[in-house]
Design a protein around this motif. Structure first.
Motif, PDB file in Angstrom:
ATOM      1  N   MET A 299       0.814  -1.187   0.000  1.00  0.00           N
ATOM      2  CA  MET A 299       0.000   0.000   0.000  1.00  0.00           C
ATOM      3  C   MET A 299       0.856   1.249   0.000  1.00  0.00           C
ATOM      4  O   MET A 299       0.503   2.217  -0.635  1.00  0.00           O
ATOM      5  CB  MET A 299      -0.916   0.007   1.220  1.00  0.00           C
ATOM      6  CG  MET A 299      -2.109  -0.899   1.104  1.00  0.00           C
ATOM      7  SD  MET A 299      -3.323  -0.452   2.336  1.00  0.00           S
ATOM      8  CE  MET A 299      -3.574  -1.984   3.135  1.00  0.00           C
ATOM      9  N   ALA A 300       1.946   1.191   0.734  1.00  0.00           N
ATOM     10  CA  ALA A 300       2.797   2.373   0.805  1.00  0.00           C
ATOM     11  C   ALA A 300       3.336   2.755  -0.571  1.00  0.00           C
ATOM     12  O   ALA A 300       3.446   3.940  -0.885  1.00  0.00           O
ATOM     13  CB  ALA A 300       3.946   2.138   1.776  1.00  0.00           C
TER      14      ALA A 300
ATOM     15  N   ASP B 121       9.737 -12.466   7.609  1.00  0.00           N
ATOM     16  CA  ASP B 121      10.028 -13.573   8.523  1.00  0.00           C
ATOM     17  C   ASP B 121       8.764 -14.088   9.200  1.00  0.00           C
ATOM     18  O   ASP B 121       8.583 -15.296   9.346  1.00  0.00           O
ATOM     19  CB  ASP B 121      11.042 -13.144   9.594  1.00  0.00           C
ATOM     20  CG  ASP B 121      12.442 -12.942   9.042  1.00  0.00           C
ATOM     21  OD1 ASP B 121      12.718 -13.388   7.908  1.00  0.00           O
ATOM     22  OD2 ASP B 121      13.257 -12.322   9.751  1.00  0.00           O
ATOM     23  N   LEU B 122       7.891 -13.192   9.614  1.00  0.00           N
ATOM     24  CA  LEU B 122       6.655 -13.595  10.292  1.00  0.00           C
ATOM     25  C   LEU B 122       5.674 -14.284   9.354  1.00  0.00           C
ATOM     26  O   LEU B 122       5.049 -15.289   9.716  1.00  0.00           O
ATOM     27  CB  LEU B 122       5.972 -12.380  10.926  1.00  0.00           C
ATOM     28  CG  LEU B 122       6.607 -11.838  12.189  1.00  0.00           C
ATOM     29  CD1 LEU B 122       5.947 -10.528  12.592  1.00  0.00           C
ATOM     30  CD2 LEU B 122       6.495 -12.858  13.314  1.00  0.00           C
ATOM     31  N   ALA B 123       5.526 -13.756   8.160  1.00  0.00           N
ATOM     32  CA  ALA B 123       4.523 -14.265   7.225  1.00  0.00           C
ATOM     33  C   ALA B 123       5.030 -15.428   6.386  1.00  0.00           C
ATOM     34  O   ALA B 123       4.231 -16.230   5.913  1.00  0.00           O
ATOM     35  CB  ALA B 123       4.049 -13.139   6.305  1.00  0.00           C
ATOM     36  N   GLY B 124       6.319 -15.491   6.199  1.00  0.00           N
ATOM     37  CA  GLY B 124       6.895 -16.452   5.255  1.00  0.00           C
ATOM     38  C   GLY B 124       7.092 -15.757   3.920  1.00  0.00           C
ATOM     39  O   GLY B 124       6.335 -14.851   3.563  1.00  0.00           O
ATOM     40  N   ALA B 125       8.096 -16.188   3.198  1.00  0.00           N
ATOM     41  CA  ALA B 125       8.485 -15.502   1.961  1.00  0.00           C
ATOM     42  C   ALA B 125       7.374 -15.487   0.915  1.00  0.00           C
ATOM     43  O   ALA B 125       7.110 -14.456   0.293  1.00  0.00           O
ATOM     44  CB  ALA B 125       9.755 -16.124   1.381  1.00  0.00           C
TER      45      ALA B 125
ATOM     46  N   SER C  15       3.162 -12.425  -1.964  1.00  0.00           N
ATOM     47  CA  SER C  15       1.796 -12.331  -2.489  1.00  0.00           C
ATOM     48  C   SER C  15       1.088 -11.080  -1.988  1.00  0.00           C
ATOM     49  O   SER C  15       0.492 -10.328  -2.768  1.00  0.00           O
ATOM     50  CB  SER C  15       1.011 -13.577  -2.077  1.00  0.00           C
ATOM     51  OG  SER C  15      -0.332 -13.465  -2.451  1.00  0.00           O
ATOM     52  N   VAL C  16       1.157 -10.850  -0.692  1.00  0.00           N
ATOM     53  CA  VAL C  16       0.491  -9.676  -0.113  1.00  0.00           C
ATOM     54  C   VAL C  16       1.157  -8.387  -0.577  1.00  0.00           C
ATOM     55  O   VAL C  16       0.483  -7.408  -0.884  1.00  0.00           O
ATOM     56  CB  VAL C  16       0.480  -9.781   1.430  1.00  0.00           C
ATOM     57  CG1 VAL C  16       0.002  -8.500   2.070  1.00  0.00           C
ATOM     58  CG2 VAL C  16      -0.385 -10.956   1.861  1.00  0.00           C
ATOM     59  N   TYR C  17       2.473  -8.392  -0.669  1.00  0.00           N
ATOM     60  CA  TYR C  17       3.195  -7.204  -1.143  1.00  0.00           C
ATOM     61  C   TYR C  17       2.769  -6.866  -2.565  1.00  0.00           C
ATOM     62  O   TYR C  17       2.502  -5.705  -2.890  1.00  0.00           O
ATOM     63  CB  TYR C  17       4.705  -7.430  -1.081  1.00  0.00           C
ATOM     64  CG  TYR C  17       5.490  -6.201  -1.461  1.00  0.00           C
ATOM     65  CD1 TYR C  17       5.875  -5.285  -0.488  1.00  0.00           C
ATOM     66  CD2 TYR C  17       5.826  -5.929  -2.780  1.00  0.00           C
ATOM     67  CE1 TYR C  17       6.580  -4.140  -0.827  1.00  0.00           C
ATOM     68  CE2 TYR C  17       6.520  -4.791  -3.127  1.00  0.00           C
ATOM     69  CZ  TYR C  17       6.895  -3.902  -2.147  1.00  0.00           C
ATOM     70  OH  TYR C  17       7.579  -2.771  -2.492  1.00  0.00           O
TER      71      TYR C  17
END
Length: 59
Positions: free
Chosen positions: A1-2, A25-29, A34-36
């Motif tokens: 979003m940024a 690290d928290l979400a997994g690569a 995908s979210v990025y």
């Protein structure tokens, strides 16, 4: 979003790199990528609407 709000990614900012690495690290690569990609593909008006919706949820 940024990226959608700024119009460009921040390159070379140590704080952004640190937060990004922590989120990855928290979400997994794969999940992070995908979210990025989804966030980076959003138009500015979509980002602002999503932020408004999030603020409304915070009440």
């Amino acid at each position: 979003m940024a990226v959608a709000l700024r119009g460009t990614a921040v390159a070379g900012d140590r704080d952004v790199a640190r937060v990004t690495a922590g989120a990855r690290d928290l979400a997994g690569a794969q999940a992070f990528a995908s979210v990025y990609a989804r966030g980076a593909a959003m138009r500015r008006d979509e980002v602002l609407a999503a932020l408004d919706a999030d603020d409304a949820d915070d009440g």
